[in-house]
Scaffold this motif. Structure first.
Motif, mmCIF file in Angstrom:
data_model
loop_
_atom_site.group_PDB
_atom_site.id
_atom_site.type_symbol
_atom_site.label_atom_id
_atom_site.label_comp_id
_atom_site.label_asym_id
_atom_site.label_seq_id
_atom_site.Cartn_x
_atom_site.Cartn_y
_atom_site.Cartn_z
ATOM 1 N N HIS A 48 0.848 -1.181 0.000
ATOM 2 C CA HIS A 48 0.000 0.000 0.000
ATOM 3 C C HIS A 48 0.890 1.239 0.000
ATOM 4 N N PRO A 49 0.416 2.359 -0.570
ATOM 5 C CA PRO A 49 1.227 3.575 -0.562
ATOM 6 C C PRO A 49 1.581 4.012 0.861
ATOM 7 N N ARG B 148 -6.071 6.623 10.875
ATOM 8 C CA ARG B 148 -6.187 5.606 9.826
ATOM 9 C C ARG B 148 -5.257 4.436 10.131
ATOM 10 N N PRO B 149 -5.696 3.527 10.976
ATOM 11 C CA PRO B 149 -4.883 2.361 11.306
ATOM 12 C C PRO B 149 -4.555 1.557 10.037
ATOM 13 N N GLY B 150 -3.345 1.101 9.957
ATOM 14 C CA GLY B 150 -2.916 0.332 8.793
ATOM 15 C C GLY B 150 -2.159 1.151 7.775
ATOM 16 N N LEU B 151 -2.309 2.466 7.800
ATOM 17 C CA LEU B 151 -1.552 3.324 6.897
ATOM 18 C C LEU B 151 -0.149 3.521 7.463
ATOM 19 N N ARG B 152 0.854 3.266 6.641
ATOM 20 C CA ARG B 152 2.218 3.526 7.077
ATOM 21 C C ARG B 152 2.510 5.010 6.906
ATOM 22 N N VAL B 153 2.891 5.650 7.992
ATOM 23 C CA VAL B 153 3.182 7.081 7.991
ATOM 24 C C VAL B 153 4.617 7.278 8.460
ATOM 25 N N GLU B 154 5.422 7.929 7.629
ATOM 26 C CA GLU B 154 6.810 8.223 7.958
ATOM 27 C C GLU B 154 6.992 9.742 8.014
ATOM 28 N N THR B 155 8.015 10.176 8.721
ATOM 29 C CA THR B 155 8.309 11.596 8.869
ATOM 30 C C THR B 155 9.746 11.861 8.445
ATOM 31 N N ALA B 156 9.940 12.939 7.702
ATOM 32 C CA ALA B 156 11.284 13.359 7.305
ATOM 33 C C ALA B 156 11.370 14.872 7.374
ATOM 34 N N ASP C 291 6.847 0.428 -2.841
ATOM 35 C CA ASP C 291 6.888 0.818 -4.252
ATOM 36 C C ASP C 291 6.148 2.116 -4.541
ATOM 37 N N GLU C 292 5.342 2.612 -3.600
ATOM 38 C CA GLU C 292 4.622 3.874 -3.811
ATOM 39 C C GLU C 292 4.703 4.731 -2.560
ATOM 40 N N VAL C 293 5.011 6.000 -2.761
ATOM 41 C CA VAL C 293 5.089 6.956 -1.656
ATOM 42 C C VAL C 293 4.371 8.233 -2.055
ATOM 43 N N VAL C 294 3.546 8.733 -1.164
ATOM 44 C CA VAL C 294 2.973 10.074 -1.309
ATOM 45 C C VAL C 294 3.741 10.996 -0.369
ATOM 46 N N ALA C 295 4.488 11.922 -0.943
ATOM 47 C CA ALA C 295 5.281 12.868 -0.166
ATOM 48 C C ALA C 295 4.446 14.113 0.081
ATOM 49 N N LEU C 296 4.133 14.364 1.343
ATOM 50 C CA LEU C 296 3.220 15.449 1.711
ATOM 51 C C LEU C 296 3.982 16.570 2.395
ATOM 52 N N PRO C 297 4.100 17.738 1.760
ATOM 53 C CA PRO C 297 4.764 18.865 2.418
ATOM 54 C C PRO C 297 3.933 19.372 3.593
ATOM 55 N N LEU C 298 4.546 19.438 4.757
ATOM 56 C CA LEU C 298 3.853 19.971 5.931
ATOM 57 C C LEU C 298 3.990 21.490 5.898
ATOM 58 N N LEU D 150 10.942 3.026 -6.988
ATOM 59 C CA LEU D 150 10.060 3.662 -6.006
ATOM 60 C C LEU D 150 9.299 4.798 -6.670
ATOM 61 N N ARG D 151 7.988 4.671 -6.729
ATOM 62 C CA ARG D 151 7.164 5.736 -7.315
ATOM 63 C C ARG D 151 6.819 6.754 -6.226
ATOM 64 N N VAL D 152 7.122 8.007 -6.500
ATOM 65 C CA VAL D 152 6.934 9.067 -5.504
ATOM 66 C C VAL D 152 6.106 10.182 -6.115
ATOM 67 N N ARG D 153 5.038 10.529 -5.444
ATOM 68 C CA ARG D 153 4.191 11.643 -5.890
ATOM 69 C C ARG D 153 4.146 12.689 -4.793
ATOM 70 N N GLN D 154 4.299 13.954 -5.183
ATOM 71 C CA GLN D 154 4.211 15.049 -4.213
ATOM 72 C C GLN D 154 2.769 15.498 -4.081
ATOM 73 N N ALA D 155 2.253 15.456 -2.869
ATOM 74 C CA ALA D 155 0.901 15.947 -2.593
ATOM 75 C C ALA D 155 0.913 17.467 -2.524
ATOM 76 N N ASP D 156 -0.272 18.030 -2.522
ATOM 77 C CA ASP D 156 -0.398 19.481 -2.440
ATOM 78 C C ASP D 156 -0.120 19.952 -1.013
ATOM 79 N N VAL D 157 0.186 21.240 -0.889
ATOM 80 C CA VAL D 157 0.355 21.833 0.441
ATOM 81 C C VAL D 157 -0.991 21.833 1.169
ATOM 82 N N LEU D 158 -0.966 22.137 2.444
ATOM 83 C CA LEU D 158 -2.165 21.992 3.265
ATOM 84 C C LEU D 158 -3.181 23.115 3.059
#
Length: 250
Positions: free
Chosen positions: A3-4, A33-41, A63-70, A96-104
């Motif tokens: 899962h992403p 959202r239990p089950g979602l892998r959430v990482e911080t960088a 294989d899939e990452v959504v990169a979310l700018p905080l 590794l497929r990486v997509r940048q999400a929109d700002v908040l």
């Protein structure tokens, strides 16, 4: 196929309160959202770095990452720094497929978080019609980011505040103390300051100091790990996942 993974990218700060707040927020996202892998960088000052986390995820078979700018606005970090880091990662980690999400921002959920912090600071519903609000952002040299803050201030004016003024801790004017004094000069009875900032640090401290120096009646806390903010992160994650099957090389 896994899962992403949601990778939350914060700016970072020498102030330890910043990283602590970011981690508290990502913990709330995991709980939502239990089950979602959430990482911080972090882009700088704190570990782990964005490249290091992406390398680890690739090594672990993601294989899939959504990169979310905080980030609350589309300024330099969202337009330049983060895209550059992600482009380099795609080159080094082709599997590794990486997509940048929109700002908040902007978002009604951010406005709801502001309202929560103002209530917690002591602003009651009956106070709003006689209270002027200073929307105090970190500041930016990017005109688009400044325009967004000004538009949010105009929208908040229609929610019952007798007046709303934007202010900035750096790079732009007016400063928080000047906005507070301007409202006083206009005859506003009470003035509240709402930091439009996610985590504590040097600039939020500057906002608070300016508000105190100018005699603001109420100074709210930073947005922090509020439930509305956690839901917003998940909304941005979901929005970014929709076109995940498209090419991610752009």
């Amino acid at each position: 196929m896994t899962h992403p993974t949601l990778l939350v990218i914060a700016h970072g700060s020498r102030d330890p309160r910043h990283a602590a707040t970011v981690h508290a927020l990502t913990e709330r996202v995991r709980a939502e959202r239990p089950g979602l892998r959430v990482e911080t960088a972090f882009l700088e000052f704190n570990a782990p770095s964005v490249p290091r986390v992406l390398e680890r995820l690739a090594a672990q078979g993601a294989d899939e990452v959504v990169a979310l700018p905080l980030l609350l606005t589309r300024a330099f970090h969202a337009k330049t720094d983060i895209p550059s880091v992600l482009r380099e990662a795609r080159t080094r980690l082709p599997g590794l497929r990486v997509r940048q999400a929109d700002v908040l921002g902007p978002s009604p959920l951010l406005n709801a978080t502001l309202e929560r912090r103002l209530r917690e600071a002591g602003v009651r519903p009956g106070d709003v019609p006689r209270t002027g609000l200073v929307l105090a952002a970190a500041g930016s040299s990017d005109p688009e980011a400044i325009a967004v803050i000004a538009e949010i201030a105009r929208e908040l004016r229609h929610t019952g505040w007798c007046a709303v003024r934007p202010a900035f801790a750096s790079a732009s004017l007016p400063r928080t103390e000047d906005a507070v004094r301007a409202l006083r000069a206009e005859g506003v009875e009470r003035v509240a300051v709402a930091p439009y900032v996610i985590a504590p640090g040097r600039l939020p401290d500057r906002i608070a100091a300016g508000a105190e120096a100018a005699g603001a009646d109420v100074v709210a806390d930073v947005l922090g790990p509020a439930p509305e903010l956690a839901r917003l992160l998940l909304d941005r994650f979901d929005e970014a996942r929709v076109p995940m099957g498209a090419s991610l090389s752009a």
